[in-house]
Design a protein around this motif. Structure first.
Motif, mmCIF file in Angstrom:
data_model
loop_
_atom_site.group_PDB
_atom_site.id
_atom_site.type_symbol
_atom_site.label_atom_id
_atom_site.label_comp_id
_atom_site.label_asym_id
_atom_site.label_seq_id
_atom_site.Cartn_x
_atom_site.Cartn_y
_atom_site.Cartn_z
ATOM 1 N N CYS A 253 0.810 -1.227 0.000
ATOM 2 C CA CYS A 253 0.000 0.000 0.000
ATOM 3 C C CYS A 253 0.840 1.273 0.000
ATOM 4 O O CYS A 253 0.406 2.313 -0.506
ATOM 5 C CB CYS A 253 -0.938 0.007 1.202
ATOM 6 N N GLY A 254 2.020 1.196 0.577
ATOM 7 C CA GLY A 254 2.846 2.394 0.728
ATOM 8 C C GLY A 254 3.245 3.052 -0.571
ATOM 9 O O GLY A 254 3.574 4.240 -0.593
ATOM 10 N N THR A 255 3.218 2.284 -1.684
ATOM 11 C CA THR A 255 3.589 2.861 -2.981
ATOM 12 C C THR A 255 2.418 2.819 -3.969
ATOM 13 O O THR A 255 2.631 2.886 -5.177
ATOM 14 C CB THR A 255 4.793 2.116 -3.588
ATOM 15 N N CYS A 256 1.194 2.745 -3.453
ATOM 16 C CA CYS A 256 0.025 2.639 -4.330
ATOM 17 C C CYS A 256 -0.117 3.883 -5.206
ATOM 18 O O CYS A 256 -0.091 5.018 -4.724
ATOM 19 C CB CYS A 256 -1.242 2.449 -3.497
ATOM 20 N N ASN A 257 -0.301 3.665 -6.507
ATOM 21 C CA ASN A 257 -0.446 4.770 -7.464
ATOM 22 C C ASN A 257 -1.762 4.702 -8.225
ATOM 23 O O ASN A 257 -1.903 5.270 -9.298
ATOM 24 C CB ASN A 257 0.721 4.756 -8.456
ATOM 25 N N ARG A 258 -2.767 4.008 -7.656
ATOM 26 C CA ARG A 258 -3.981 3.702 -8.395
ATOM 27 C C ARG A 258 -5.187 4.539 -7.973
ATOM 28 O O ARG A 258 -5.365 4.837 -6.796
ATOM 29 C CB ARG A 258 -4.342 2.226 -8.202
ATOM 30 N N LEU A 259 -6.002 4.841 -8.953
ATOM 31 C CA LEU A 259 -7.319 5.413 -8.740
ATOM 32 C C LEU A 259 -8.313 4.498 -9.434
ATOM 33 O O LEU A 259 -8.117 4.138 -10.602
ATOM 34 C CB LEU A 259 -7.403 6.819 -9.333
ATOM 35 N N ARG A 260 -9.378 4.108 -8.728
ATOM 36 C CA ARG A 260 -10.373 3.211 -9.308
ATOM 37 C C ARG A 260 -11.687 3.945 -9.527
ATOM 38 O O ARG A 260 -12.123 4.719 -8.675
ATOM 39 C CB ARG A 260 -10.622 2.011 -8.388
ATOM 40 N N ILE A 261 -12.311 3.675 -10.664
ATOM 41 C CA ILE A 261 -13.658 4.159 -10.937
ATOM 42 C C ILE A 261 -14.487 2.967 -11.361
ATOM 43 O O ILE A 261 -14.144 2.253 -12.314
ATOM 44 C CB ILE A 261 -13.665 5.254 -12.021
ATOM 45 N N THR A 262 -15.569 2.719 -10.641
ATOM 46 C CA THR A 262 -16.404 1.557 -10.927
ATOM 47 C C THR A 262 -17.312 1.827 -12.123
ATOM 48 O O THR A 262 -17.452 2.966 -12.581
ATOM 49 C CB THR A 262 -17.264 1.181 -9.705
ATOM 50 N N ALA A 263 -17.956 0.778 -12.591
ATOM 51 C CA ALA A 263 -18.821 0.908 -13.772
ATOM 52 C C ALA A 263 -19.983 1.862 -13.535
ATOM 53 O O ALA A 263 -20.467 2.512 -14.465
ATOM 54 C CB ALA A 263 -19.340 -0.468 -14.186
ATOM 55 N N LYS A 264 -20.447 1.984 -12.282
ATOM 56 C CA LYS A 264 -21.544 2.914 -12.003
ATOM 57 C C LYS A 264 -21.041 4.297 -11.584
ATOM 58 O O LYS A 264 -21.824 5.148 -11.171
ATOM 59 C CB LYS A 264 -22.483 2.346 -10.948
ATOM 60 N N GLY A 265 -19.719 4.505 -11.695
ATOM 61 C CA GLY A 265 -19.177 5.830 -11.470
ATOM 62 C C GLY A 265 -18.767 6.154 -10.051
ATOM 63 O O GLY A 265 -18.583 7.325 -9.714
ATOM 64 N N GLN A 266 -18.600 5.145 -9.217
ATOM 65 C CA GLN A 266 -18.097 5.376 -7.870
ATOM 66 C C GLN A 266 -16.578 5.488 -7.897
ATOM 67 O O GLN A 266 -15.893 4.637 -8.470
ATOM 68 C CB GLN A 266 -18.495 4.218 -6.937
ATOM 69 N N VAL A 267 -16.076 6.552 -7.282
ATOM 70 C CA VAL A 267 -14.627 6.689 -7.133
ATOM 71 C C VAL A 267 -14.186 5.884 -5.926
ATOM 72 O O VAL A 267 -14.759 5.980 -4.842
ATOM 73 C CB VAL A 267 -14.226 8.170 -6.943
ATOM 74 N N LYS A 268 -13.139 5.085 -6.118
ATOM 75 C CA LYS A 268 -12.535 4.339 -5.022
ATOM 76 C C LYS A 268 -11.052 4.710 -4.993
ATOM 77 O O LYS A 268 -10.328 4.418 -5.939
ATOM 78 C CB LYS A 268 -12.699 2.831 -5.213
ATOM 79 N N THR A 269 -10.646 5.380 -3.931
ATOM 80 C CA THR A 269 -9.227 5.708 -3.802
ATOM 81 C C THR A 269 -8.450 4.557 -3.178
ATOM 82 O O THR A 269 -7.233 4.618 -3.077
ATOM 83 C CB THR A 269 -9.026 6.992 -2.972
ATOM 84 N N CYS A 270 -9.183 3.500 -2.782
ATOM 85 C CA CYS A 270 -8.576 2.260 -2.297
ATOM 86 C C CYS A 270 -9.525 1.124 -2.617
ATOM 87 O O CYS A 270 -10.753 1.283 -2.530
ATOM 88 C CB CYS A 270 -8.316 2.337 -0.786
ATOM 89 N N LEU A 271 -8.978 -0.021 -2.967
ATOM 90 C CA LEU A 271 -9.800 -1.186 -3.266
ATOM 91 C C LEU A 271 -10.716 -1.545 -2.107
ATOM 92 O O LEU A 271 -11.838 -2.015 -2.304
ATOM 93 C CB LEU A 271 -8.879 -2.372 -3.588
ATOM 94 N N TYR A 272 -10.258 -1.306 -0.874
ATOM 95 C CA TYR A 272 -10.996 -1.749 0.301
ATOM 96 C C TYR A 272 -11.988 -0.718 0.835
ATOM 97 O O TYR A 272 -12.671 -0.978 1.812
ATOM 98 C CB TYR A 272 -10.022 -2.162 1.414
ATOM 99 N N ASP A 273 -12.066 0.479 0.220
ATOM 100 C CA ASP A 273 -13.087 1.413 0.687
ATOM 101 C C ASP A 273 -14.432 1.068 0.053
ATOM 102 O O ASP A 273 -14.511 0.218 -0.835
ATOM 103 C CB ASP A 273 -12.680 2.880 0.449
ATOM 104 N N ASP A 274 -15.510 1.714 0.506
ATOM 105 C CA ASP A 274 -16.827 1.397 -0.037
ATOM 106 C C ASP A 274 -17.329 2.468 -1.002
ATOM 107 O O ASP A 274 -18.525 2.645 -1.198
ATOM 108 C CB ASP A 274 -17.854 1.143 1.075
#
Length: 327
Positions: A253-274
């Motif tokens: 996690c210390g070097t995470c460089n990812r931003l996630r956007i789900t198919a319904k448009g939810q932003v997830k700044t971490c895989l484990y957030d809701d």
């Protein structure tokens, strides 16, 4: 204009994981229940035009890599036109994660577009265990896609989720595939995103490593780079390599460089957030690109330090399917 997203922990965010659908044609045991999930209607998904706009804004913010995920990306009509549109960004590396069932139909077009990096989800090279895990009889189709990718010299990574008591015996067989072919095989700890809200008893990364080291001599660790999730290993005489992704242990996690956007448009700044923001509703409220840019910058100033903090901050326990999240 800002040329980089730097989060509140000093990490540069330059990699977008964009889910284009929540639908899948497999029913993998670690991803969803046997009966599947209630899929979103088309109007509940981000449109291709909305996703193109997002990619354009994020490229302006320093995103250099986008990975299209699902569900299974090739189940959504219009994906090739979308790829043609975003491939106009010369600085953007476009990658895809697929289960391989439909992939073979598109490889020549992908090759022509310059989309050369594909992650294939494949948890077993044994047809019987493949069927037990996926609950579908698509092994031959997937293997045909894999070998066609190799024939066309795609950059191929095989993602294998390791499930305790189900496919440990596939670890060495999959690793040996990297002896014969120039692929990177990555073994992934099972995560609790099975759509049933159940905890999983994982085979952790150290146990996976022990099985690899018991099976092979002369294994050399490859140094991890910024943003890497896999600890990779090179074996003597291998055309490819193997890696372990400690997805449940969350060691990277210390070097995470990812931003996630789900198919319904939810932003997830971490895989484990809701899900930290409803981007679809925001986009459809008529905001400008500047406003969109600012919200993305602000969201990245509120990232959890790691997946454990993100999980602790959730309003609900984990009960979603990985196909809903987007890999």
């Amino acid at each position: 204009m800002s040329k980089g997203l730097i989060d509140n922990h000093g990490r540069k965010v330059d990699y977008l994981r964009l889910a284009v659908t929540d639908r899948c044609n497999l029913r993998c045991t670690y991803c969803m229940p046997a009966e599947g999930i209630a899929y979103l209607q088309e109007k509940q998904l981000l449109s291709w035009e909305e996703m193109s706009r997002l990619v354009n804004v994020l490229v302006g913010l320093g995103i250099t890599k986008v990975r299209l995920t699902g569900g299974e990306p090739f189940l959504r009509k219009g994906i090739m036109e979308f790829l043609q549109e975003i491939s106009k960004h010369p600085s953007l590396e476009i990658c895809i994660t697929s289960n391989g069932v439909l992939l073979g139909n598109y490889l020549e077009e992908l090759n022509a577009l310059g989309v050369r990096s594909i992650n294939l989800s494949l948890d077993s090279l044994d047809p019987i265990r493949f069927h037990e895990i996926t609950r579908r009889d698509e092994y031959e189709q997937v293997m045909a896609s894999l070998h066609r990718m190799l024939d066309l010299n795609f950059k191929v990574k095989i993602n294998a989720v390791v499930m305790k008591g189900k496919n440990e015996q596939d670890i060495l067989a999959l690793a040996n595939f990297a002896k014969e072919y120039p692929v990177s095989v990555r073994f992934i700890e099972e995560m609790p995103f099975n759509g049933e809200g159940e905890k999983v008893e994982t085979l952790n990364w150290l146990e996976i490593k022990d099985l690899l080291f018991q099976g092979f001599d002369h294994i050399f660790e490859i140094p991890m780079m910024m943003g890497d999730t896999a600890q990779r290993y090179q074996m003597e005489g291998f055309k490819g390599d193997v890696g372990i992704i400690a997805a449940h242990s969350r060691t990277f996690c210390g070097t995470c460089n990812r931003l996630r956007i789900t198919a319904k448009g939810q932003v997830k700044t971490c895989l484990y957030d809701d899900g930290v923001f409803d981007l679809k509703t925001y986009l459809r409220s008529g905001v400008s690109d500047d406003e969109l840019r600012n919200i993305l910058i602000n969201l990245n100033q509120k990232r959890p330090v790691d997946g454990f903090e993100a999980e602790n901050n959730r309003k609900n326990t984990i009960n979603e399917s990985m196909t809903t999240i987007g890999g």
